[in-house]
Design an enzyme around this catalytic site. Structure first.
Site, PDB file in Angstrom:
ATOM      1  N   CYS A   1       0.828  -1.206   0.000  1.00 53.03           N
ATOM      2  CA  CYS A   1       0.000   0.000   0.000  1.00 53.03           C
ATOM      3  C   CYS A   1       0.863   1.256   0.000  1.00 53.03           C
ATOM      4  O   CYS A   1       1.920   1.298   0.621  1.00 53.03           O
ATOM      5  CB  CYS A   1      -0.884   0.021   1.234  1.00 53.03           C
ATOM      6  SG  CYS A   1      -1.863  -1.458   1.406  1.00 53.03           S
TER       7      CYS A   1
ATOM      8  N   ARG B   1       5.096   0.365  -6.216  1.00 51.96           N
ATOM      9  CA  ARG B   1       5.029  -0.453  -4.997  1.00 51.96           C
ATOM     10  C   ARG B   1       4.087  -1.638  -5.154  1.00 51.96           C
ATOM     11  O   ARG B   1       4.160  -2.587  -4.385  1.00 51.96           O
ATOM     12  CB  ARG B   1       4.538   0.408  -3.822  1.00 51.96           C
ATOM     13  CG  ARG B   1       5.567   1.389  -3.318  1.00 51.96           C
ATOM     14  CD  ARG B   1       4.942   2.369  -2.351  1.00 51.96           C
ATOM     15  NE  ARG B   1       4.464   1.754  -1.141  1.00 51.96           N
ATOM     16  CZ  ARG B   1       5.154   1.673  -0.009  1.00 51.96           C
ATOM     17  NH1 ARG B   1       6.379   2.144   0.041  1.00 51.96           N
ATOM     18  NH2 ARG B   1       4.640   1.115   1.055  1.00 51.96           N
TER      19      ARG B   1
ATOM     20  N   TRP C   1      -2.929  -2.714  -1.666  1.00 53.42           N
ATOM     21  CA  TRP C   1      -2.471  -4.064  -2.049  1.00 53.42           C
ATOM     22  C   TRP C   1      -3.227  -4.997  -1.114  1.00 53.42           C
ATOM     23  O   TRP C   1      -2.955  -5.032   0.085  1.00 53.42           O
ATOM     24  CB  TRP C   1      -0.964  -4.151  -1.847  1.00 53.42           C
ATOM     25  CG  TRP C   1      -0.319  -5.392  -2.370  1.00 53.42           C
ATOM     26  CD1 TRP C   1       0.078  -5.632  -3.652  1.00 53.42           C
ATOM     27  CD2 TRP C   1       0.056  -6.561  -1.612  1.00 53.42           C
ATOM     28  NE1 TRP C   1       0.662  -6.870  -3.743  1.00 53.42           N
ATOM     29  CE2 TRP C   1       0.657  -7.468  -2.508  1.00 53.42           C
ATOM     30  CE3 TRP C   1      -0.072  -6.936  -0.278  1.00 53.42           C
ATOM     31  CZ2 TRP C   1       1.133  -8.706  -2.120  1.00 53.42           C
ATOM     32  CZ3 TRP C   1       0.401  -8.176   0.112  1.00 53.42           C
ATOM     33  CH2 TRP C   1       0.999  -9.042  -0.803  1.00 53.42           C
TER      34      TRP C   1
ATOM     35  N   ASN D   1      -1.724   1.365   6.101  1.00 57.11           N
ATOM     36  CA  ASN D   1      -0.743   0.491   5.477  1.00 57.11           C
ATOM     37  C   ASN D   1      -0.344  -0.505   6.564  1.00 57.11           C
ATOM     38  O   ASN D   1       0.131  -0.099   7.613  1.00 57.11           O
ATOM     39  CB  ASN D   1       0.474   1.344   5.052  1.00 57.11           C
ATOM     40  CG  ASN D   1       1.451   0.578   4.215  1.00 57.11           C
ATOM     41  OD1 ASN D   1       1.273  -0.617   3.996  1.00 57.11           O
ATOM     42  ND2 ASN D   1       2.481   1.246   3.736  1.00 57.11           N
ATOM     43  N   GLY D   2      -0.601  -1.789   6.333  1.00 61.07           N
ATOM     44  CA  GLY D   2      -0.238  -2.774   7.350  1.00 61.07           C
ATOM     45  C   GLY D   2      -1.383  -3.737   7.598  1.00 61.07           C
ATOM     46  O   GLY D   2      -2.274  -3.878   6.765  1.00 61.07           O
TER      47      GLY D   2
ATOM     48  N   GLU E   1      19.818 -15.618  -7.646  1.00 63.26           N
ATOM     49  CA  GLU E   1      19.312 -14.290  -8.001  1.00 63.26           C
ATOM     50  C   GLU E   1      18.846 -14.255  -9.464  1.00 63.26           C
ATOM     51  O   GLU E   1      17.816 -13.661  -9.785  1.00 63.26           O
ATOM     52  CB  GLU E   1      20.413 -13.247  -7.735  1.00 63.26           C
ATOM     53  CG  GLU E   1      20.108 -11.831  -8.176  1.00 63.26           C
ATOM     54  CD  GLU E   1      18.868 -11.218  -7.527  1.00 63.26           C
ATOM     55  OE1 GLU E   1      18.338 -11.764  -6.541  1.00 63.26           O
ATOM     56  OE2 GLU E   1      18.410 -10.186  -8.038  1.00 63.26           O
TER      57      GLU E   1
ATOM     58  N   LYS F   1      15.069 -13.336 -10.580  1.00 60.43           N
ATOM     59  CA  LYS F   1      14.789 -12.235 -11.513  1.00 60.43           C
ATOM     60  C   LYS F   1      13.929 -12.720 -12.657  1.00 60.43           C
ATOM     61  O   LYS F   1      12.975 -12.058 -13.055  1.00 60.43           O
ATOM     62  CB  LYS F   1      16.132 -11.707 -12.024  1.00 60.43           C
ATOM     63  CG  LYS F   1      16.242 -10.254 -12.233  1.00 60.43           C
ATOM     64  CD  LYS F   1      16.583  -9.426 -11.024  1.00 60.43           C
ATOM     65  CE  LYS F   1      15.633  -9.571  -9.882  1.00 60.43           C
ATOM     66  NZ  LYS F   1      16.098  -8.951  -8.672  1.00 60.43           N
TER      67      LYS F   1
ATOM     68  N   GLU G   1      10.274 -13.538 -11.342  1.00 57.96           N
ATOM     69  CA  GLU G   1       9.392 -12.450 -10.901  1.00 57.96           C
ATOM     70  C   GLU G   1       8.851 -11.614 -12.038  1.00 57.96           C
ATOM     71  O   GLU G   1       7.723 -11.144 -11.962  1.00 57.96           O
ATOM     72  CB  GLU G   1       9.946 -11.563  -9.778  1.00 57.96           C
ATOM     73  CG  GLU G   1      11.319 -11.155  -9.767  1.00 57.96           C
ATOM     74  CD  GLU G   1      11.702 -10.229  -8.592  1.00 57.96           C
ATOM     75  OE1 GLU G   1      10.916  -9.934  -7.693  1.00 57.96           O
ATOM     76  OE2 GLU G   1      12.850  -9.798  -8.613  1.00 57.96           O
TER      77      GLU G   1
ATOM     78  N   HIS H   1      22.467 -34.630  -7.674  1.00 54.55           N
ATOM     79  CA  HIS H   1      21.752 -35.212  -6.530  1.00 54.55           C
ATOM     80  C   HIS H   1      20.240 -35.056  -6.657  1.00 54.55           C
ATOM     81  O   HIS H   1      19.522 -35.197  -5.681  1.00 54.55           O
ATOM     82  CB  HIS H   1      22.248 -34.582  -5.224  1.00 54.55           C
ATOM     83  CG  HIS H   1      23.703 -34.818  -4.975  1.00 54.55           C
ATOM     84  ND1 HIS H   1      24.213 -36.059  -4.647  1.00 54.55           N
ATOM     85  CD2 HIS H   1      24.773 -33.986  -5.063  1.00 54.55           C
ATOM     86  CE1 HIS H   1      25.532 -35.972  -4.514  1.00 54.55           C
ATOM     87  NE2 HIS H   1      25.887 -34.717  -4.770  1.00 54.55           N
TER      88      HIS H   1
ATOM     89  N   LYS I   1       6.990  -3.481  -4.246  1.00 53.09           N
ATOM     90  CA  LYS I   1       8.380  -3.028  -4.108  1.00 53.09           C
ATOM     91  C   LYS I   1       8.848  -3.072  -2.654  1.00 53.09           C
ATOM     92  O   LYS I   1       9.951  -3.523  -2.375  1.00 53.09           O
ATOM     93  CB  LYS I   1       8.507  -1.611  -4.671  1.00 53.09           C
ATOM     94  CG  LYS I   1       9.928  -1.079  -4.685  1.00 53.09           C
ATOM     95  CD  LYS I   1      10.792  -1.851  -5.660  1.00 53.09           C
ATOM     96  CE  LYS I   1      12.243  -1.391  -5.629  1.00 53.09           C
ATOM     97  NZ  LYS I   1      13.119  -2.398  -6.272  1.00 53.09           N
TER      98      LYS I   1
HETATM   99  C1  AGP Z   1      13.793  -8.278  -5.690  1.00 54.49           C
HETATM  100  O1  AGP Z   1      13.778  -8.292  -7.070  1.00 54.49           O
HETATM  101  C2  AGP Z   1      12.515  -8.526  -5.056  1.00 54.49           C
HETATM  102  N1  AGP Z   1      11.517  -7.647  -5.517  1.00 54.49           N
HETATM  103  C3  AGP Z   1      12.490  -8.804  -3.556  1.00 54.49           C
HETATM  104  O2  AGP Z   1      13.022 -10.073  -3.379  1.00 54.49           O
HETATM  105  C4  AGP Z   1      13.237  -7.817  -2.610  1.00 54.49           C
HETATM  106  O3  AGP Z   1      14.605  -7.914  -2.796  1.00 54.49           O
HETATM  107  C5  AGP Z   1      12.859  -8.137  -1.155  1.00 54.49           C
HETATM  108  O4  AGP Z   1      11.478  -7.945  -0.981  1.00 54.49           O
HETATM  109  C6  AGP Z   1      13.625  -7.301  -0.149  1.00 54.49           C
HETATM  110  O5  AGP Z   1      13.387  -5.940  -0.302  1.00 54.49           O
HETATM  111  P1  AGP Z   1      14.257  -4.852   0.449  1.00 54.49           P
HETATM  112  O6  AGP Z   1      15.627  -4.890  -0.134  1.00 54.49           O
HETATM  113  O7  AGP Z   1      13.557  -3.545   0.171  1.00 54.49           O
HETATM  114  O8  AGP Z   1      14.253  -5.196   1.890  1.00 54.49           O
END
Ligand code: AGP
Length: 613
Positions: A2, A27, A74, A100-101, A486, A490, A493, A509, A608
């Protein structure tokens, strides 16, 4: 997650709030709304879907007023719909609230309120807050007093903003726990608030940040801060250096593409000024690290979520290599419940781009409670993760808007490399000659990143070959094992392709059972300590018919004989190879997602800043 934007002053609130919400679109959200006060009455517009829908609604049914609050939601409780969108109006029509929360005890509070005869118009947890405020908002009680009373009944973490038509020049905001920050922007005869700074950077760079357990009252003339028990408090004012233009896409199609390309600059900024290239000396003053502290460290625990945790895994190998301190990586959402064993000589390092991730902040709280020294690596200056730490390192990436982290992944890699060097120097585990060597290798990184970015077209060609796949395996070893994780994160997502990152040695394995013509393997094979081992794993994948894409060192002649496609990176020390290897993998994910027609900057279901647990 949010987003919240608020305004009080002498200008029309609606355009300021809507523009702010626009800047928070990254976000992630599913509905949006705005409330203003005009002629002593609250006026409300809400709609489901993209912000454009709300903007259209406001164009056809304009909102007046010089005070207002907006929200992008959200969904956590109740489906994305207009009736569940914030702001939520109380039964008297006098108070309106955004949150927010999560209100963890909302069901019991809701039952209580229903028993008192209150009717509910939404399925959200937020609606209980507005009804509770109204319960306490009797004659002679101020809005802030009623908010304080109401918040005392909530369990969970929340950032709340309330407006009342009875006190039409006042915005009240409060924060409980770690569910999202509140930045208060100070203007001339006007005040702003936002869950994230980029929303209000167009108007002011002077900010203060609300701590957990604090409440702020904003009027056009200024602000006051108090605790939830009513005691006045003061906060440090920050001058934010971020430029609002750097949060624009410019010549690029997407923020993600722009941010990938910004890594020459972000790495230059992150490294420059902290490293004396001639002597190899490292300077990280905001960490408050002395030789005595460095020598006494018994253990380091690095914590974070997602991409940040992957950066931590690289950091572990670098710190153990250069400073000979045992390092563990703990996923933040697990750490907080793991009854972690720490001593006063244990350092917990939290990595967080946003500095507001609820799980990471909770892990930091846990570490602090147990007496560890707390450091953070953050991108957002003034964020909670920076403020609660004993020392911090800034990523210096500038605002990252794309949900998929790119420049905010390579910057902490450089930061952790610098930290490993500094610890090594203070503990005497690095010789002067080694320091100079590592300094030169790191200093060359931005230039080498630039060389890789010039090869974007060839990465796009590889993306064309992969755009139809449904599954993919990423393999790496040693310091590049986290880069396999990573790379896979990427890809999944933003393109919604199922991808797994694996330590290459583990392939035999189990995962090798998956490899066939439909399951390509993306391997990170720079010429490093693990090169020969990686070659044999590539052979094993190739023998099962899987297409192989390899990240390869310029001039390598062996890997291209096995791999179907090569993503080239310049030769480098293995300690910096994770930074270089990340770049072609970021470009690959980006182009695959674009070719599949995905919403690269705002992928489905993702946010985000993840400000709820
Ligand atoms: C990264 O591409 C992601 N969107 C996600 O894993 C992100 O790194 C994670 O939510 C942590 O966010 P932060 O670095 O703002 O704590």
């Amino acid at each position: 997650m949010c987003g919240i934007v608020g305004y009080v002053g002498n200008r029309l609130a609606t355009p300021i709030v809507l523009n702010g919400l626009k800047r928070l679109e990254y976000r992630g959200y599913d509905s949006a709304g705005i409330a203003t006060i005009h002629a002593g009455k609250i006026d409300l517009r809400r709609d489901v879907g993209k912000l454009r829908n709300l903007q259209n609604l406001v164009e056809s049914q304009p909102l007046s007023g010089t005070i207002g609050v907006g929200h992008t939601r959200w969904a956590t409780h109740g489906e994305p719909s207009t009736r569940n969108a914030h702001p939520h109006l109380g039964g008297t029509g006098e108070v309106v609230v955004v949150q927010n929360g999560i209100v963890e005890n909302y069901l019991e509070l809701k039952e209580e309120l229903i028993a008192e005869g209150i009717g509910f118009r939404s399925d959200t947890d937020t609606e209980v807050i507005v009804h509770l405020i109204e319960r306490f908002y009797v004659a002679d009680v101020s809005l802030e007093q009623a908010v304080r009373q109401a918040l005392k009944l909530l369990r969970g973490s929340n950032a709340v903003v309330a407006l009342s038509s009875r006190e039409p020049g006042k915005l009240v905001t409060a924060r409980l726990g770690n569910a999202g920050g509140v930045a208060i922007g100070i203007g001339q005869e006007e005040m702003f608030l936002a869950s994230d700074m980029p929303a209000i950077l167009d108007h002011t760079r002077r900010m203060v940040f609300l701590e957990s357990g604090w409440l702020a009252v904003l009027t056009a003339q200024g602000y006051t801060l108090q605790t939830l028990s009513g005691q006045a408090v003061r906060a440090q004012e920050h001058q934010i250096a971020w430029d609002p233009v750097s949060a624009e896409k410019g010549e690029y199609k997407h923020f993600m593409q722009k941010e990938i390309h910004e890594q020459v600059r972000s790495l230059t900024d992150t490294i420059g000024g902290r490293l004396d290239q001639e002597s190899g000396a490292v300077m990280l003053p905001s960490l408050n690290l002395t030789a005595e502290i460095a020598q006494n460290i018994d253990r380091i625990i690095i914590t974070g979520c997602g991409t940040a945790a992957h950066a931590g895994m690289v950091g572990k190998i670098l710190i153990e290599n250069m400073a000979r301190i045992p390092v563990e990586v703990a996923i933040a959402s697990e750490f907080r419940y793991a009854e972690p064993i720490v001593t006063p000589n244990t350092v917990v390092i939290a990595i967080s781009q946003s500095g507001e991730t609820a799980d990471t902040l909770a892990a930091m709280d846990e570490a602090k409670k147990r007496g560890a020294r707390l450091w953070s690596v953050v991108n957002v200056i003034g964020s909670a993760a920076m403020r609660i730490a004993d020392g911090y390192i800034a990523m210096l990436s500038g605002p990252e808007i794309g949900v998929a982290s790119t420049k905010a992944f390579t910057a902490p890699l450089a930061d952790l490399y610098l930290l490993a060097m500094l610890l090594g120097q203070l503990r005497g585990t690095l010789t002067a000659e080694q320091s100079r060597y590592f300094a030169i290798e790191l200093a060359q990184v931005p230039f080498k990143v630039g060389q890789i970015l010039e090869r974007e077209k060839s990465v796009e060609q590889v993306a064309k070959a992969l755009k139809e796949i449904s599954h993919c395996l990423y393999l790496g070893r040693g310091v590049n094992m986290p880069i396999a994780y990573e790379g896979a994160l990427k890809l999944k997502e933003i393109s919604y392709i199922h991808a797994e990152g694996y330590p290459a040695g583990e392939m035999k394995h189990g995962p090798i059972a998956l490899v066939d013509r439909q399951m390509p393997v993306i391997a990170i094979v720079p010429q490093d300590l693990w090169y020969e081992k990686m070659l044999s794993q590539l052979e094993q994948a190739k023998a099962r018919g899987g297409a192989v894409v390899a990240v390869v060192t310029d001039g390598d002649e062996r890997v291209p004989q096995i791999a179907d496609y090569a993503l080239w990176i310049p030769a480098c020390a293995w300690q910096v190879s994770p930074i270089l290897a990340s770049i072609p993998l970021q470009l690959l994910s980006y182009h695959v997602a674009v070719l599949r027609g995905c919403d690269v900057d705002q992928p489905r279901n993702l946010a985000k800043s993840v400000t709820v647990e």
